[in-house]
Design a protein around this motif. Sequence first.
Motif, PDB file in Angstrom:
ATOM      1  N   ALA B 864      -5.054  51.311 -45.628  1.00  0.00           N
ATOM      2  CA  ALA B 864      -4.262  51.585 -46.976  1.00  0.00           C
ATOM      3  C   ALA B 864      -4.481  52.535 -47.853  1.00  0.00           C
ATOM      4  CB  ALA B 864      -4.916  49.979 -47.634  1.00  0.00           C
ATOM      5  N   GLU B 865      -5.863  53.131 -47.855  1.00  0.00           N
ATOM      6  CA  GLU B 865      -5.940  54.304 -48.804  1.00  0.00           C
ATOM      7  C   GLU B 865      -5.132  55.392 -48.033  1.00  0.00           C
ATOM      8  OE1 GLU B 865      -8.061  55.044 -51.160  1.00  0.00           O
ATOM      9  OE2 GLU B 865      -8.178  52.852 -51.563  1.00  0.00           O
ATOM     10  N   ARG B 866      -5.266  55.468 -46.908  1.00  0.00           N
ATOM     11  CA  ARG B 866      -4.346  56.709 -46.161  1.00  0.00           C
ATOM     12  C   ARG B 866      -2.961  56.463 -46.709  1.00  0.00           C
ATOM     13  NH1 ARG B 866      -5.639  56.639 -40.476  1.00  0.00           N
ATOM     14  NH2 ARG B 866      -7.286  55.097 -41.000  1.00  0.00           N
ATOM     15  N   MET B 867      -2.190  55.294 -46.423  1.00  0.00           N
ATOM     16  CA  MET B 867      -0.763  55.045 -46.546  1.00  0.00           C
ATOM     17  C   MET B 867      -0.732  55.337 -48.318  1.00  0.00           C
ATOM     18  SD  MET B 867      -0.270  51.743 -44.338  1.00  0.00           S
ATOM     19  CE  MET B 867       1.365  51.425 -44.863  1.00  0.00           C
ATOM     20  N   LYS B 868      -1.463  54.891 -49.143  1.00  0.00           N
ATOM     21  CA  LYS B 868      -1.201  55.373 -50.398  1.00  0.00           C
ATOM     22  C   LYS B 868      -1.190  56.479 -50.833  1.00  0.00           C
ATOM     23  CE  LYS B 868      -3.104  51.969 -53.153  1.00  0.00           C
ATOM     24  NZ  LYS B 868      -4.539  51.214 -53.736  1.00  0.00           N
ATOM     25  N   ARG B 870       0.107  58.599 -48.740  1.00  0.00           N
ATOM     26  CA  ARG B 870       1.554  59.323 -48.079  1.00  0.00           C
ATOM     27  C   ARG B 870       2.484  58.676 -49.130  1.00  0.00           C
ATOM     28  NH1 ARG B 870       0.381  56.788 -42.424  1.00  0.00           N
ATOM     29  NH2 ARG B 870      -1.142  57.987 -41.689  1.00  0.00           N
ATOM     30  N   ASP B 871       2.471  57.319 -49.348  1.00  0.00           N
ATOM     31  CA  ASP B 871       3.610  57.042 -50.136  1.00  0.00           C
ATOM     32  C   ASP B 871       3.033  55.629 -50.814  1.00  0.00           C
ATOM     33  OD1 ASP B 871       5.817  55.760 -51.132  1.00  0.00           O
ATOM     34  OD2 ASP B 871       6.727  54.920 -49.249  1.00  0.00           O
ATOM     35  N   ALA B 872       2.803  56.007 -52.065  1.00  0.00           N
ATOM     36  CA  ALA B 872       2.225  54.990 -52.796  1.00  0.00           C
ATOM     37  C   ALA B 872       2.899  53.396 -53.037  1.00  0.00           C
ATOM     38  CB  ALA B 872       1.957  55.342 -54.367  1.00  0.00           C
ATOM     39  N   GLY B 873       4.122  53.545 -52.675  1.00  0.00           N
ATOM     40  CA  GLY B 873       5.101  52.593 -52.894  1.00  0.00           C
ATOM     41  C   GLY B 873       5.002  51.593 -51.807  1.00  0.00           C
ATOM     42  N   SER B 874       5.102  51.982 -50.517  1.00  0.00           N
ATOM     43  CA  SER B 874       5.238  51.310 -49.568  1.00  0.00           C
ATOM     44  C   SER B 874       3.642  50.675 -49.104  1.00  0.00           C
ATOM     45  CB  SER B 874       5.984  51.783 -48.479  1.00  0.00           C
ATOM     46  OG  SER B 874       5.498  52.825 -47.934  1.00  0.00           O
ATOM     47  N   ALA B 875       2.386  51.348 -49.711  1.00  0.00           N
ATOM     48  CA  ALA B 875       1.462  51.024 -49.019  1.00  0.00           C
ATOM     49  C   ALA B 875       1.193  49.595 -49.699  1.00  0.00           C
ATOM     50  CB  ALA B 875       0.249  51.810 -50.056  1.00  0.00           C
ATOM     51  N   ASP B 901      -0.485  52.797 -39.297  1.00  0.00           N
ATOM     52  CA  ASP B 901       0.663  51.914 -39.442  1.00  0.00           C
ATOM     53  C   ASP B 901       1.332  52.146 -38.352  1.00  0.00           C
ATOM     54  OD1 ASP B 901       2.718  50.767 -40.712  1.00  0.00           O
ATOM     55  OD2 ASP B 901       3.532  52.462 -41.856  1.00  0.00           O
ATOM     56  N   PRO B 902       1.828  50.817 -37.757  1.00  0.00           N
ATOM     57  CA  PRO B 902       2.462  50.736 -36.401  1.00  0.00           C
ATOM     58  C   PRO B 902       4.031  51.646 -36.596  1.00  0.00           C
ATOM     59  CG  PRO B 902       1.898  48.658 -37.008  1.00  0.00           C
ATOM     60  CD  PRO B 902       1.520  49.490 -38.152  1.00  0.00           C
ATOM     61  N   ILE B 903       4.413  51.615 -37.836  1.00  0.00           N
ATOM     62  CA  ILE B 903       5.852  52.268 -38.026  1.00  0.00           C
ATOM     63  C   ILE B 903       5.691  53.856 -37.914  1.00  0.00           C
ATOM     64  CG2 ILE B 903       7.655  52.904 -39.871  1.00  0.00           C
ATOM     65  CD1 ILE B 903       7.884  50.115 -39.368  1.00  0.00           C
ATOM     66  N   TYR B 904       4.347  54.327 -38.631  1.00  0.00           N
ATOM     67  CA  TYR B 904       4.255  55.680 -38.348  1.00  0.00           C
ATOM     68  C   TYR B 904       3.931  56.072 -37.035  1.00  0.00           C
ATOM     69  CZ  TYR B 904       1.643  59.838 -39.869  1.00  0.00           C
ATOM     70  OH  TYR B 904       1.428  61.037 -40.150  1.00  0.00           O
ATOM     71  N   VAL B 905       3.244  55.254 -36.236  1.00  0.00           N
ATOM     72  CA  VAL B 905       2.955  55.481 -34.844  1.00  0.00           C
ATOM     73  C   VAL B 905       4.058  55.641 -34.084  1.00  0.00           C
ATOM     74  CG1 VAL B 905       1.859  54.395 -32.560  1.00  0.00           C
ATOM     75  CG2 VAL B 905       0.721  54.141 -34.830  1.00  0.00           C
ATOM     76  N   LEU B 906       5.007  54.810 -34.158  1.00  0.00           N
ATOM     77  CA  LEU B 906       6.332  54.821 -33.357  1.00  0.00           C
ATOM     78  C   LEU B 906       7.053  56.185 -33.990  1.00  0.00           C
ATOM     79  CD1 LEU B 906       7.830  51.337 -33.474  1.00  0.00           C
ATOM     80  CD2 LEU B 906       6.905  52.430 -31.414  1.00  0.00           C
ATOM     81  N   GLU B 907       7.172  56.371 -35.073  1.00  0.00           N
ATOM     82  CA  GLU B 907       7.973  57.498 -35.577  1.00  0.00           C
ATOM     83  C   GLU B 907       7.343  58.871 -35.018  1.00  0.00           C
ATOM     84  OE1 GLU B 907       8.235  56.708 -39.873  1.00  0.00           O
ATOM     85  OE2 GLU B 907      10.192  55.398 -39.366  1.00  0.00           O
TER      86      GLU B 907
END
Lengths: 449, 1064
Positions: B864-868, B870-875, B901-907
């Motif tokens: 969650a911290e890392r996603m924040k 990257r993009d605070a909005g979708s975190a 994040d699974p999406i990040y993994v796929l992308e």
Amino acid sequence: METDETIHTRQSCERENLSKRFTVINEPYERQYAHIYFVRSEIMRPKVIQAAQRKWGDGVKINKLSEIEEGEKCCIVGTLFKQMELQPSILKEISEEVHVQIQPERKRFISDDDKLILEDTMQRISLTGNISAGDCFTGTVVALLGKETKSGHFNVEDFTYAGLPSQIPAPDLVGNDNYVLFVSGLGIGGKKEKTLQIQMLIDYILGMLGGSEDHEVSSKIVHVIVAGNSLAGETLDKEAQTKARYLTYKSEASTVQAISDLDFFLSQLVPFVSVDLMGGEFDPTNHVLPQKPMHPCMFPSSRRFYDNTFHTVSNPYECKINGVYILGTSGQNLDNLKSYSNVDDDIKLLSSMIECQHVAPTAPDTLGCFPFYKSDPFIIEQCPHVFFSGNQSKYFSSVKKGAEGQKVLLLAVPAFTQTCSAVLVNLKDLTAEEINFEADWSQSNSSVG
Amino acid sequence: MEKRKQLIKSEEIGNKRLCLDADKDNIELLQALPASVLSEWQRPPLPKIDPNNDPIIFQQLDLEHYTDDKEYPGMPPPQGGTAPIIRMYGVTTEGHSILCHFHGFLPYFYVKAMPGFKDEHCEEFQNCLNEIVLKEMRGNKDVTKAVYKVECCMRQNMYGYHSGGKSKFLKITVAVQRLVATTKRMLEGGFHTPTYPDHAYSVFESFIDFEIRFMTDTNLTGCNWVELNPGKYKIRKEMTTSAQLEVDVVWDQFTSHPPDGEWQKIAPIRILSFDIECAGRKGIFPVPNIDSVIQIASMVKCQGSHEEPFIKTIFTLNSCSTIVGARVFSFKTEEGLLQAFSDFVRAVDPDVISGYNIQNFDLPYLINRAAHLKVANFPFLGRIKKSVTKIKETKFQSKQMGSREMKQINMEGRVQFDVFVALLREQKLRSYTLNAVSFHFLGEQKEDVHHSIITELQHGNAQSRRRLAVYCLKDALLPIRLLDKLMFIINYMEMARVTGVPLSYLLTRGQSIKVISQLLRKTKEADLLMPVIPTSNDDEFTGATVIDPIKGYYNQPITTLDFSSLYPSIMQAHNLCYTTLLRKNSKEKDLLGPEDFIKTPSGDYFVKASVRKGLLPGILESLLTARTNAKALMKVEKDPFKRSVLDGRQLALKISCNSVYGFTGAQIGKLPCLEISGSVTAFGRMMIEQTKQHVETQYTVENGYSHDAKVIYGDTDSVMVKFGVSTVAESMVLGKEAASFVSDKFVKPIKLEFEKVYYPYLLINKKRYAGLYFSSSSEVHDKIDCKGIETVRRDNAPLTANLISTCLEKLLVGRDPDGAVAHAKEVISDLLCNRIDISQLIITKELTKTKEEYAAKQAHVELAERMKKRDAGSAPQLGDRVPFVIVCGAKGQAAYLKSEDPIYVLENNLQIDTEHYLKHQLTQPLLRVFEPVLGEAKAQSVLLKGDHTRVKKVVSSKVGGLMAFAKKRVTCIGCKAVLPKDGAVCVHCESRESQIYQKEIAKLSSLEEKFSRLWTQCQRCQGSLHEEVICTSRDCPIFYMRKKVRIDLESQSSVLRRFGCPAW
């Protein structure tokens, strides 16, 4: 072309492959299916409006769905969508609860609760009245005449498709019989494979079967179209894709033996007559429509004649033989329409496809196709002279005539595994006959269908 | 719909078109709701009522109190400046809304009188108390007299057995509820009067809510029917509320109908469900001070109608194309939009406001936004005309649910029924998003539009806004459908009726208020008083223990005997209650004979029912009889609606029964009594042991049975017996026999019941077992029953759950241990070869605290911290469930850093750490399941070693570092030899080219089929063919799959391209 040197000389033909629009080189997998519907409705809308005006008069009011008002009679144009409870859903298959309740196997996915919906590029309205979900198909662009009811449904009084597209008249080939032989569903590699009968068919084409009359006919077969499912469905080992790799990594593809048998059969034909081999549902090519031509590397023997008398072609396939336009598929389009309607009549289905000017209306909804985004290659821009569909349970043919003098031979080509028969179409007058190779030893060969 | 059309026409005349053309965006927008529309949506008009002849009968839904200093004709006047008035909201059978003011009821509580207190000193006591309380609350102007009355009465302390019977108590009546606490404090702290010296009084029942007190004293239960008799009420002329009829009544001058017979019915209450959409900025969660509200969808429906909602509306900011079946109102300004919604709510006048997470998001957002935009007339959403709707932040703590921050919003007269909150309370689910919940209960999905797309759609044209509107409407409809499907309204009303609390308490308050309300009704009858007990954190009592399991895979029927409602029946059987408790140091015991009391296994003493019958057993008994009655009625009831009401009731009764035990054990509750709860569990443990002995001594070869019975396991309230017989039918017969045999050895109403047979049965460990469940028939099993196995745990990857459940199915249903092993091996191989769908590997955990609050580092928190960053909005936000997968990291990297994040993994095509999954997700559960079957050592070697554990190493070429210099060479598809130039196969494999090609094309073919099925499914789900799928629902099982299949197709078709394209 090679010739049969005994008595008759094999006639040759002029063949032109018109299937360029079915070519897919850089598969647009990143696209979605919305585009193909959009393109389809954009192209078809003016045509359908024309048909509507022909049918209901020029004054008929044509409304967008956002413009209709309750109670006012008008005509709306859009894409039909059929909501079907029984339609197999991948979502249900993979969701967790599923392995408890097994969905019963069925061939048809229609029920009385199916609902018809018309969608234009902006919104939807559900349909009632004089239109039955049983004989309509998702994906067809139609014009409907009727009124919006109080409950927000559209009560249909009458409906029309775009009608037959315009046609280039068939060439005048008077006095010159020449035949195209259609065969489909050879089913090689399956339990029902008719090896002997296939050989008889080949012998017949080559003029090595029957009497002099037969030989004469044989010599006039200028072209052979193999309309898909040359391999049997059993050869398609679906489990191989789901089985764990450690169990399969040494195994061969299940189609190997069957393909080499097919190559053997073809190699007998191609030195003497030109053959177009279409892929079908069970053949080793890609799955979604248009199916790509089967790769020549699988036919080491026939390959010598590749691009000369031997062609692997796409499915759907369109070509011009001696000036006669032929369009058709290996049958998935027709089968799919059957599964999602209660119409059984092959000719009726072929006819409605021509009328809605579309080879595969149910693609992409229930029939897989590429997510085209600039074009809809399945739209029939120009009316063919022969419209065929392979792998049907029985042979049927019928001539359909259009208002502008169009004339189409509708042809259901039977699956060889089921009927042991092929179809001869005389390009001269577009008549068709079934020739049977039932291996009943008392009878020699042909019979007219 | 008819109305809709007419209205559109009438508005066109006035040059105000509502439906807007998609191509032209600038048609005049509606500024406020036309009055004609509102009148269509309002309640049916009220007929004339003659207060002297017509009774008023209505179902009350909610009640609360307020204070007023005015005097109303015919009503008791306020005495001390101001008086509390109970306000009751209700609906009549015809759907009219009624508001009732009850006058003259005052709050009171009790204290124990000093020894020797004389009745005539009551007045002196009252005056002194009044003085000191008034002094204490200086600055308060409205109360002129605080303590109204002090009376002597004979009551008894409920807590503990007293042989002395009743004694003297003082009932103290005060002016308003908030004075109860003040007065109580004064009395507790030491209080004296001229006659009596300083004394710290012990206080009773000061914690009772005013409303509950009123309901108890007037025999009201939640949601029951009330009848106002002619001549006993006065119609108010000057209405203070938006109700259709407002009346004044003296507090005890009405009839309250118990909810039985005819009075079980439910009024056609109006339920409004709504949903809002906000235009967030990219990457930031919408904030009411900045981001505007762009759409509000509402659905209104009457309870009990099976039709579609009769009002479907959408309010949009800016134009919006028409939507078939819904009314669209477009507004130029957001102020107009908000104001119209507020007007709409008042016009429609719903009794229940529902939605999904409205309590913590939609409602507060609207109120804050309206405040920010200064829409002065917005925050009046309740029925009281002058009451401003405000947000109050509270923290809710409960043992059951943990601590949650809640926002409380006052909307007098409307019950807020947030489906999200109700589901959190009632259901254990993997995910609580509206999408997941709808799929789970309704079997349908909805589009999930990411909030960054919402803004784009809003800034598009009327058509794109229409799309958003359709989405918004669906979000408003689903909660209503969920309410219907789960029968929330009926079940909650029945719960309110059974426990006697208002409907709204059930969602906002904990469990204990329900028990208190029931207790109070009983104590009142028996002249008992509940003491105020200071909260303390005492030691825990031991929970239910179990008979140690004899682990194994039993391929013979195992009979399960259960104690039905064990804890309630123990309390009944042994007369365990507050009123029967003999306290350790109390002298009462000495006064009683040894036959008058019992000693419980936990060492506590209770008197027997012959001496004094306990209250709790009484409550339980009446609850259980009521439940039996409801069930009996249900069987004969033909009307499906009435049946569902009865079903709701029996369920409510069952739940309340069980909550009584919990109430006595709640240490921070109002009336904890660990002697009771401790004794109950101790009895339970003892009984399980005794059952084991009885069964094992009775069912022996010696006694003429074919085998010696063996109890292989026992838990809280059940015992598993192996009778040794080989068929299910035989074991069912023995089970029934044993149940009644053992039941006879226990005190009534304790009853051991035969419930089910497991065959086969896999006993893994304590609280971990699985078996094929037979109960109704000995031929056909009902289901696979799993306890404590990974199939039901939520913090595992779905892969684990699916694998284990399939293995169990093969083991139990198929009785095919080899098949189960083979399946496990295949899945392990698939996992190691990267062939498992990523959605199967996603682990979700709830983010309950911030990073700082967690002691140890945890995967989801780190992510969650890392996603924040990257993009605070979708975190993920606090309270969200965070989905993640474990990816390959640097060697030796801690697992918590490898979450992604699974999406990040796929992308980004990251590699899954398959070995981590094998080691941490599959190994233990698999070994647990297979050890009883295969034996410990064998399970290890068979499952985790061998061919299938070969790993497909994928070199992930992350750009950067050394990889930037590496050059990828083409290898032969057949044998992986490096090829000199582009192409498909090497010289040696050329002869096999056909075979190799066929293998590859088959792979492509199956991927293509999947691709087309997945994407058309999404089209069907979103309900549109011509528009792109924009759904990003992560809970949808096909969301990741459809993304993955694209990537797979790209790579597979590039493999095939190497063979060269055939000529077309």
